[in-house]
Motif scaffolding. Structure first.
Motif, PDB file in Angstrom:
ATOM      1  N   ARG A  67       0.882  -1.167   0.000  1.00  0.00           N
ATOM      2  CA  ARG A  67       0.000   0.000   0.000  1.00  0.00           C
ATOM      3  C   ARG A  67       0.917   1.213   0.000  1.00  0.00           C
ATOM      4  NH1 ARG A  67      -1.382   0.379   4.953  1.00  0.00           N
ATOM      5  NH2 ARG A  67      -0.184   2.251   5.310  1.00  0.00           N
ATOM      6  N   VAL A  68       0.911   1.942  -1.091  1.00  0.00           N
ATOM      7  CA  VAL A  68       1.772   3.115  -1.206  1.00  0.00           C
ATOM      8  C   VAL A  68       0.981   4.346  -0.779  1.00  0.00           C
ATOM      9  CG1 VAL A  68       3.126   4.545  -2.773  1.00  0.00           C
ATOM     10  CG2 VAL A  68       3.125   2.048  -3.035  1.00  0.00           C
ATOM     11  N   ASP A  69       1.481   5.039   0.237  1.00  0.00           N
ATOM     12  CA  ASP A  69       0.828   6.254   0.721  1.00  0.00           C
ATOM     13  C   ASP A  69       1.451   7.515   0.129  1.00  0.00           C
ATOM     14  OD1 ASP A  69      -0.836   4.696   2.331  1.00  0.00           O
ATOM     15  OD2 ASP A  69       0.492   4.858   4.063  1.00  0.00           O
ATOM     16  N   LYS A  70       2.765   7.476  -0.111  1.00  0.00           N
ATOM     17  CA  LYS A  70       3.458   8.677  -0.566  1.00  0.00           C
ATOM     18  C   LYS A  70       4.734   8.291  -1.301  1.00  0.00           C
ATOM     19  CE  LYS A  70       5.416  12.968   1.298  1.00  0.00           C
ATOM     20  NZ  LYS A  70       5.713  13.706   2.533  1.00  0.00           N
ATOM     21  N   VAL A  71       5.015   9.004  -2.385  1.00  0.00           N
ATOM     22  CA  VAL A  71       6.277   8.838  -3.112  1.00  0.00           C
ATOM     23  C   VAL A  71       6.913  10.215  -3.239  1.00  0.00           C
ATOM     24  CG1 VAL A  71       7.398   8.114  -5.248  1.00  0.00           C
ATOM     25  CG2 VAL A  71       5.412   6.840  -4.402  1.00  0.00           C
ATOM     26  N   GLU A  72       8.056  10.387  -2.597  1.00  0.00           N
ATOM     27  CA  GLU A  72       8.818  11.630  -2.705  1.00  0.00           C
ATOM     28  C   GLU A  72       9.858  11.432  -3.803  1.00  0.00           C
ATOM     29  OE1 GLU A  72      10.196  13.118   1.245  1.00  0.00           O
ATOM     30  OE2 GLU A  72       9.168  11.286   1.924  1.00  0.00           O
ATOM     31  N   VAL A  73       9.900  12.344  -4.762  1.00  0.00           N
ATOM     32  CA  VAL A  73      10.823  12.228  -5.885  1.00  0.00           C
ATOM     33  C   VAL A  73      11.779  13.418  -5.877  1.00  0.00           C
ATOM     34  CG1 VAL A  73      11.043  12.072  -8.386  1.00  0.00           C
ATOM     35  CG2 VAL A  73       9.065  11.030  -7.243  1.00  0.00           C
ATOM     36  N   VAL A  74      13.074  13.131  -5.881  1.00  0.00           N
ATOM     37  CA  VAL A  74      14.108  14.160  -5.902  1.00  0.00           C
ATOM     38  C   VAL A  74      14.843  14.064  -7.235  1.00  0.00           C
ATOM     39  CG1 VAL A  74      16.187  15.033  -4.769  1.00  0.00           C
ATOM     40  CG2 VAL A  74      14.368  13.976  -3.399  1.00  0.00           C
ATOM     41  N   GLU A  75      14.872  15.153  -7.984  1.00  0.00           N
ATOM     42  CA  GLU A  75      15.618  15.190  -9.238  1.00  0.00           C
ATOM     43  C   GLU A  75      17.099  15.349  -8.916  1.00  0.00           C
ATOM     44  OE1 GLU A  75      14.212  18.067 -12.054  1.00  0.00           O
ATOM     45  OE2 GLU A  75      12.114  17.587 -11.622  1.00  0.00           O
ATOM     46  N   GLU A  76      17.916  14.513  -9.537  1.00  0.00           N
ATOM     47  CA  GLU A  76      19.360  14.585  -9.363  1.00  0.00           C
ATOM     48  C   GLU A  76      20.020  14.500 -10.730  1.00  0.00           C
ATOM     49  OE1 GLU A  76      19.672  12.477  -4.954  1.00  0.00           O
ATOM     50  OE2 GLU A  76      20.397  11.391  -6.682  1.00  0.00           O
ATOM     51  N   PRO A  77      21.251  14.996 -10.856  1.00  0.00           N
ATOM     52  CA  PRO A  77      21.942  14.894 -12.140  1.00  0.00           C
ATOM     53  C   PRO A  77      22.308  13.442 -12.450  1.00  0.00           C
ATOM     54  CG  PRO A  77      23.247  16.182 -10.560  1.00  0.00           C
ATOM     55  CD  PRO A  77      21.990  15.757  -9.861  1.00  0.00           C
ATOM     56  N   TYR A  78      22.159  13.063 -13.688  1.00  0.00           N
ATOM     57  CA  TYR A  78      22.546  11.729 -14.151  1.00  0.00           C
ATOM     58  C   TYR A  78      24.053  11.561 -13.979  1.00  0.00           C
ATOM     59  CZ  TYR A  78      23.270   7.775 -17.260  1.00  0.00           C
ATOM     60  OH  TYR A  78      23.631   6.562 -17.778  1.00  0.00           O
ATOM     61  N   THR A  79      24.467  10.395 -13.445  1.00  0.00           N
ATOM     62  CA  THR A  79      25.900  10.148 -13.247  1.00  0.00           C
ATOM     63  C   THR A  79      26.426   8.979 -14.070  1.00  0.00           C
ATOM     64  OG1 THR A  79      25.572   8.632 -11.399  1.00  0.00           O
ATOM     65  CG2 THR A  79      25.769  10.998 -10.865  1.00  0.00           C
ATOM     66  N   GLY A  80      25.563   8.022 -14.394  1.00  0.00           N
ATOM     67  CA  GLY A  80      26.005   6.840 -15.126  1.00  0.00           C
ATOM     68  C   GLY A  80      26.912   5.932 -14.312  1.00  0.00           C
ATOM     69  N   GLU A  81      26.857   6.036 -12.984  1.00  0.00           N
ATOM     70  CA  GLU A  81      27.773   5.284 -12.132  1.00  0.00           C
ATOM     71  C   GLU A  81      27.389   3.823 -11.921  1.00  0.00           C
ATOM     72  OE1 GLU A  81      27.292   6.390  -7.707  1.00  0.00           O
ATOM     73  OE2 GLU A  81      26.203   7.979  -8.758  1.00  0.00           O
TER      74      GLU A  81
END
Length: 91
Positions: A67-81
């Motif tokens: 049961r998903v109540d909340k999804v916090e999404v943070v944009e970050e720079p792509y690293t390809g690591e």
């Protein structure tokens, strides 16, 4: 594209990490997913924008027993690591 997410709800003990790993691999994404001691699941997704958007939509639903109540999404720079998508140790 890279997104760092924190998923809250009934997301531990329901194979959320395994389902996430399998879905991310199906979409060709790299990164990781792990449980947090605070009860959330945390993940980093890297890949094509359409695939990242698809996994984010999937995270908002989750696997059958979750049961998903909340999804916090943070944009970050792509690293390809990352070379693949893994389940990381709990923090």
């Amino acid at each position: 594209m890279r997104r760092h997410v924190f998923i809250s709800g009934k997301v531990q003990g329901v194979y959320f990490r395994v389902y996430t790993r399998d879905e991310a691999a199906r979409l060709g994404l790299t990164g990781w997913v792990r449980n947090r001691r605070d009860g959330r699941v945390e993940a980093v997704f890297e890949g094509e924008e359409s695939a990242v958007e698809e996994i984010l939509a999937w995270c908002r639903k989750g696997p059958p027993a979750s049961r998903v109540d909340k999804v916090e999404v943070v944009e970050e720079p792509y690293t390809g690591e990352y070379k693949d998508f893994t389940i990381a140790p709990t923090v």
